[in-house]
Design an enzyme around this catalytic site. Structure first.
Site, PDB file in Angstrom:
ATOM      1  CG  HIS A 234      58.243  43.750  19.882  1.00  0.00           C
ATOM      2  ND1 HIS A 234      57.827  42.687  19.105  1.00  0.00           N
ATOM      3  CD2 HIS A 234      57.179  44.103  20.622  1.00  0.00           C
ATOM      4  CE1 HIS A 234      56.557  42.416  19.361  1.00  0.00           C
ATOM      5  NE2 HIS A 234      56.136  43.248  20.282  1.00  0.00           N
ATOM      6  CG  HIS A 334      53.384  42.654  28.296  1.00  0.00           C
ATOM      7  ND1 HIS A 334      52.529  41.759  27.695  1.00  0.00           N
ATOM      8  CD2 HIS A 334      53.961  43.352  27.292  1.00  0.00           C
ATOM      9  CE1 HIS A 334      52.587  41.912  26.390  1.00  0.00           C
ATOM     10  NE2 HIS A 334      53.436  42.872  26.110  1.00  0.00           N
TER      11      HIS A 334
END
Length: 421
Positions: A234, A334
């Site tokens: 992340h 995504h």
């Protein structure tokens, strides 16, 4: 002896010679075979075009829980296109951006999708960035939805027809118990995060590394060797710590390492990619083909994750996928967003050869009239309806309209410093 060629006027010589050549070839293939006049290119009839005019009449956005924005583009033909122009934590900003673009689109033919993409992007003067491309992405999605509905075919048919009949999707698991549940549900791909007791510091100690690796090892044991497990850093792990952690994870063979550091400095990603044999994935914070070009040219990632709500919609997603194919890179869109975004991902997956896996957090239950279904092999079947192949369940949506979601503000409890979330 062959008879002399009949002389023709210069005005018709090109068209006649082409027609003669074509018919000569066809004549050799089958005696007497002639092309009908309708097979030759003609100038379109303006009167005929005007009879089939379709115009955009209104753009409508509404916030949807938990943190999404849905877009409806209305037309005078009664066809409505759906899009998801999301920018997490900036919902009101995106609504304003859509309002600013609306005057350009009103009265225009929605079927000129790529033309409108170019006009909205290039006439902004200051090009790109998450605000413009997120607004543009949702508009692009809705325009393709309209075009498909007007023609009565799925969007992936407009892109050349399906390359597959089902799309592999992944679920999420934080620990071994979660993994067992996802496996029982039918998932064959899982994504997890870096397990940590405290936010990661610039340089971490063995205790931090050991804790993260032990958690991943438990996931691997619960999932078994056939379960694909991606791990998302992340962008919250520093390059100094990422390289150590990736090395420790290698024996458990993660499917990919996602965002091992922030994406602003591509050369740092390149250094990380060259230090491991594991695939590096990134792209959720990259916009348009121009942003992905450097990743590919420098070999920073072998799995690209364009977000179809941010990177430029379906139009740009297909171009990015084409660029990636030339570098033997895979596409894993995504999508931590809603079911409209998921539908777009399915159409992209259906129309490219280098698709890997699709992210999702909602299959549309409580949002769509016909939610997507997880098949026993961990896939979702392609939508069959025209356009994006989905319809909103307005009754179910009634209690989900409006939200005040903001990005989390996270701080290191040890010294109060700002950390990535």
């Amino acid at each position: 002896m062959k008879p002399p060629l009949k002389k023709t006027s210069s005005k018709n010589s090109n068209s006649v010679s082409r027609r003669t050549a074509i018919q000569s070839v066809l004549g050799m293939a089958g005696a007497g075979l002639m092309l009908p006049l309708s097979s030759y290119a003609r100038q379109p009839d303006p009167q005929s075009l005007r009879k089939n005019e379709v115009r955009i009449t209104k753009l409508e956005t509404f916030l949807v829980k938990p943190r999404w924005i849905f877009l409806k583009i209305h037309t005078d033909a009664g066809v409505v296109g759906l899009g998801e122009p999301l920018l997490e934590g900036r919902a009101l900003t995106i609504q304003t951006a859509i309002q600013e673009i609306e005057p350009y689109l009103i009265g225009k033919d929605p079927r000129r999708v790529v033309h409108h993409w170019q006009a909205i992007y290039r006439h902004a003067f200051y090009r790109g960035g998450p605000i413009l491309t997120s607004a543009l992405s949702g508009i692009d999605q809705a325009l393709w939805d309209i075009k498909g509905k007007l023609l009565g075919i799925p969007v992936y048919e407009l892109f050349g027809g399906p390359t597959r009949d089902r799309v592999r999707i992944y679920g999420r698991a934080s620990n071994a118990e979660d993994m067992k549940k996802r496996k029982a549900e039918g998932f064959t791909v899982i994504k997890t995060g870096v397990a940590k007791k405290q936010p990661a510091r610039m340089v971490e100690n063995p205790a931090f590394i050991d804790h993260a690796v032990e958690n991943f090892a438990a996931l691997r044991e619960a999932g078994g060797p056939e379960m694909d497990i991606g791990i998302d850093f992340h962008g919250a792990i520093s390059p100094q710590t990422s390289k150590v952690l990736i090395k420790a994870l290698e024996p458990y063979q993660p499917m990919f390492i996602e965002e091992p550091c922030q994406a602003q400095n591509v050369d740092v990603l390149v250094d990380i990619a060259r230090s491991t044999h594991l695939p590096i994935a990134t792209g959720e914070r990259i916009f348009t083909k121009w942003g992905f070009r450097e990743l590919l040219e420098k070999g920073a990632a072998s799995i690209l994750q364009p977000d179809l709500c941010h990177a430029g919609g379906l139009t740009e997603g297909r171009l990015i996928a084409g660029m990636a194919e030339a570098y033997y890179a895979a596409i894993a869109p995504h999508n931590p967003m809603g079911p409209i975004s998921l539908a777009c991902g399915l159409h992209l997956a259906a129309s490219i050869p280098n698709f890997l896996v699709q992210e999702q957090v909602s299959l549309g239950e409580g949002y769509l009239k016909e939610p997507f279904q997880l098949e026993s092999d961990g896939t979702v079947l392609l939508p069959q309806g025209p356009g994006l192949g989905i319809a909103l369940d307005e009754d179910a949506l009634a209690d989900k309209i409006g939200h005040h979601w903001t990005n989390p503000e996270t701080y290191d409890p040890r010294d109060g410093s700002v950390v990535d979330w």
